[in-house]
Design an enzyme around this catalytic site. Structure first.
Site, PDB file in Angstrom:
ATOM      1  N   ARG A  24      21.218   1.992  16.434  1.00 52.70           N
ATOM      2  CA  ARG A  24      22.185   2.314  15.367  1.00 52.70           C
ATOM      3  C   ARG A  24      23.332   3.155  15.905  1.00 52.70           C
ATOM      4  O   ARG A  24      24.487   2.908  15.588  1.00 52.70           O
ATOM      5  CB  ARG A  24      21.487   3.047  14.213  1.00 52.70           C
ATOM      6  N   ASN A  42      18.182   0.865   9.873  1.00 54.18           N
ATOM      7  CA  ASN A  42      16.904   0.235  10.212  1.00 54.18           C
ATOM      8  C   ASN A  42      16.317  -0.367   8.947  1.00 54.18           C
ATOM      9  O   ASN A  42      16.558   0.129   7.840  1.00 54.18           O
ATOM     10  CB  ASN A  42      15.916   1.277  10.749  1.00 54.18           C
TER      11      ASN A  42
END
Length: 99
Positions: A24, A42
């Site tokens: 990320r 996520n």
């Protein structure tokens, strides 16, 4: 006719070893580097998903990055892109990591 590139919005989901490998964070910094906006998070299924918006050419660069590069420790098995569409304006101000 304007010479400005059209703005695209696309949703993505990346599969493989993409959690616990700073995916990320790297996605956010790649998006910012390309001048794109959107978000990344996520999922409970072990994938990473999000949305990216910006000039078409840069969105395509980001799609290539999500498909082939990712973070140094990630192992991408596939990346899916959905809902690709032209937008009149960007829905986000920056590129966020969503928890």
């Amino acid at each position: 006719m304007s010479t400005e590139e059209e703005l695209l919005s696309v949703d993505y989901e990346v599969y493989g070893r993409v959690q616990g490998v700073f995916f990320r964070k790297h996605t956010q910094s790649e998006g910012q580097k390309l001048g794109l906006v959107g978000w990344v998070q996520n999922t409970g299924a072990g994938t990473v998903q999000g949305q990216v918006q910006g000039p078409a050419g840069r969105v395509q660069q980001m799609q290539r990055w999500l498909r082939t590069t990712g973070s140094p420790q990630s192992r991408i098995t596939k990346a899916e892109f959905r809902n690709e569409r032209a937008v009149d304006k960007l829905d986000f101000k920056d590129f966020k990591v969503v928890r």
